[in-house]
Design a protein around this motif. Structure first.
Motif, PDB file in Angstrom:
ATOM      1  N   PRO A   1       0.938  -1.134  -0.125  1.00 43.51           N
ATOM      2  CA  PRO A   1      -0.024   0.105   0.092  1.00 43.51           C
ATOM      3  C   PRO A   1       0.839   1.202  -0.020  1.00 43.51           C
ATOM      4  CG  PRO A   1      -0.780  -1.520   1.653  1.00 43.51           C
ATOM      5  CD  PRO A   1       0.502  -1.996   1.259  1.00 43.51           C
ATOM      6  N   GLN A   2       0.392   2.464  -0.777  1.00 48.62           N
ATOM      7  CA  GLN A   2       1.029   3.645  -0.780  1.00 48.62           C
ATOM      8  C   GLN A   2      -0.005   4.629   0.019  1.00 48.62           C
ATOM      9  OE1 GLN A   2       4.250   3.869  -2.101  1.00 48.62           O
ATOM     10  NE2 GLN A   2       3.721   1.649  -1.950  1.00 48.62           N
TER      11      GLN A   2
ATOM     12  N   GLU B   1      -4.005   8.471  -1.679  1.00 43.90           N
ATOM     13  CA  GLU B   1      -4.303   8.914  -3.229  1.00 43.90           C
ATOM     14  C   GLU B   1      -3.538   8.103  -4.181  1.00 43.90           C
ATOM     15  OE1 GLU B   1      -3.752  12.879  -3.206  1.00 43.90           O
ATOM     16  OE2 GLU B   1      -4.934  13.501  -1.642  1.00 43.90           O
ATOM     17  N   SER B   2      -2.613   7.235  -3.675  1.00 42.13           N
ATOM     18  CA  SER B   2      -2.232   6.398  -4.624  1.00 42.13           C
ATOM     19  C   SER B   2      -2.382   4.964  -4.893  1.00 42.13           C
ATOM     20  CB  SER B   2      -0.266   6.412  -4.305  1.00 42.13           C
ATOM     21  OG  SER B   2       0.006   7.768  -4.406  1.00 42.13           O
ATOM     22  N   LYS B   3      -2.308   4.416  -5.999  1.00 43.33           N
ATOM     23  CA  LYS B   3      -2.504   2.927  -6.233  1.00 43.33           C
ATOM     24  C   LYS B   3      -1.353   2.221  -5.190  1.00 43.33           C
ATOM     25  CE  LYS B   3      -5.001   3.005 -10.619  1.00 43.33           C
ATOM     26  NZ  LYS B   3      -4.806   2.599 -11.956  1.00 43.33           N
ATOM     27  N   PRO B   4      -1.959   1.005  -4.901  1.00 39.26           N
ATOM     28  CA  PRO B   4      -0.888   0.180  -4.172  1.00 39.26           C
ATOM     29  C   PRO B   4       0.306  -0.217  -5.224  1.00 39.26           C
ATOM     30  CG  PRO B   4      -2.739  -0.882  -4.391  1.00 39.26           C
ATOM     31  CD  PRO B   4      -2.910   0.288  -4.860  1.00 39.26           C
TER      32      PRO B   4
ATOM     33  N   ASP C   1       7.395  -1.300 -12.579  1.00 35.53           N
ATOM     34  CA  ASP C   1       6.352  -0.430 -13.434  1.00 35.53           C
ATOM     35  C   ASP C   1       6.668   0.121 -14.719  1.00 35.53           C
ATOM     36  OD1 ASP C   1       3.961  -0.615 -11.184  1.00 35.53           O
ATOM     37  OD2 ASP C   1       5.744   0.403 -10.300  1.00 35.53           O
TER      38      ASP C   1
END
Length: 247
Positions: A48-49, A52-55, A237
């Motif tokens: 998890p981040q 507001e951010s995707k994990p 990514d």
């Protein structure tokens, strides 16, 4: 079919199996729903981040699994400048929890063949270990493994290696930087007959190895697997984008 949602797992043990590889055993009820041959399959670790951010998702191969006891072993290469998975693994302790998605399908070496080439760096050792278990006892060819230090030989189960495979160890303290892995593949004598080839390592390394392999006599469809598991200097990514464009 919808992909299974990530499920919670708990760390039950953690230990170094070599100076640069840590094995973590994770227990979870989700294993009851895993397929019977999940060893060698990949799973997605969820980090998890902020809200507001995707994990962040990181991909790892199941080294070993016990369905009755509901645990699986994952092996992590430990880097001094590691990403979220390596850093998590280096500090993980019994009782810690982590959500894991999957499993996805394993990338198996093709059978049968006249000879085999399995090659990978330390990120590929769990998958290579599972592929070695599937080879016939009379398999011949090459097993090429890049490790960081001599002591990292402990990270592979040598009892699973058929006697007919020539084992080539490549010592590279800077994997992905010094191109020792692809150079070693390019120097292998090409054997007679139809090969089955499985190669996984850093992106630039496997691209160079693929160019060499493609220049050899034609390989039967389905008998060639070449993939990058990471890219030097890049996050997973960004590596995924480069991988789609290159392989």
């Amino acid at each position: 079919m919808a992909k299974p949602m990530p499920r919670p797992f708990t760390v039950t043990s953690t230990h170094l199996i070599s100076p640069n590889m840590r094995r973590i055993r994770l227990s979870g009820e989700a294993i009851a729903n895993y397929p019977d041959d999940a060893e060698g399959c990949y799973v997605k670790l969820v980090f998890p981040q902020d809200s507001e951010s995707k994990p962040l998702l990181r991909t790892y191969t199941i080294r070993q699994i016990d369905y009755a006891a509901q645990w699986m072993d994952l092996d992590f290469v430990i880097h001094a400048d590691g990403g979220p998975a390596s850093c998590w693994a280096d500090s993980a302790k019994a009782g810690d929890t982590l959500h894991i998605g999957g499993p996805g399908p394993a990338k198996r070496i093709s059978l049968p063949a006249d000879w085999f080439l399995l090659a990978g760096d330390m990120t590929a050792l769990p998958a290579i270990d599972n592929n070695l278990k599937r080879l016939p006892e009379d398999a011949r060819g090459y097993l090429l493994l890049e490790i960081i230090t001599e002591a990292d030989k402990q990270a592979i189960d040598i009892e699973t290696i058929p006697a007919g495979l020539e084992v080539i160890w490549i010592l590279n303290p800077h994997p992905g930087d010094l191109k020792k892995f692809s150079d070693a593949i390019c120097q292998l004598p090409w054997l007679e007959g139809q090969p089955s080839i499985w190669v996984a390592a850093e992106l630039d390394e496997v691209l160079k190895a693929r160019r060499h392999i493609k220049a050899q006599p034609a390989i039967e469809t389905g008998s060639l697997y070449i993939s990058s598991y990471w890219q030097h200097g890049m996050t997973e990514d960004r590596h995924k984008v480069a991988k789609r464009e290159s392989l």
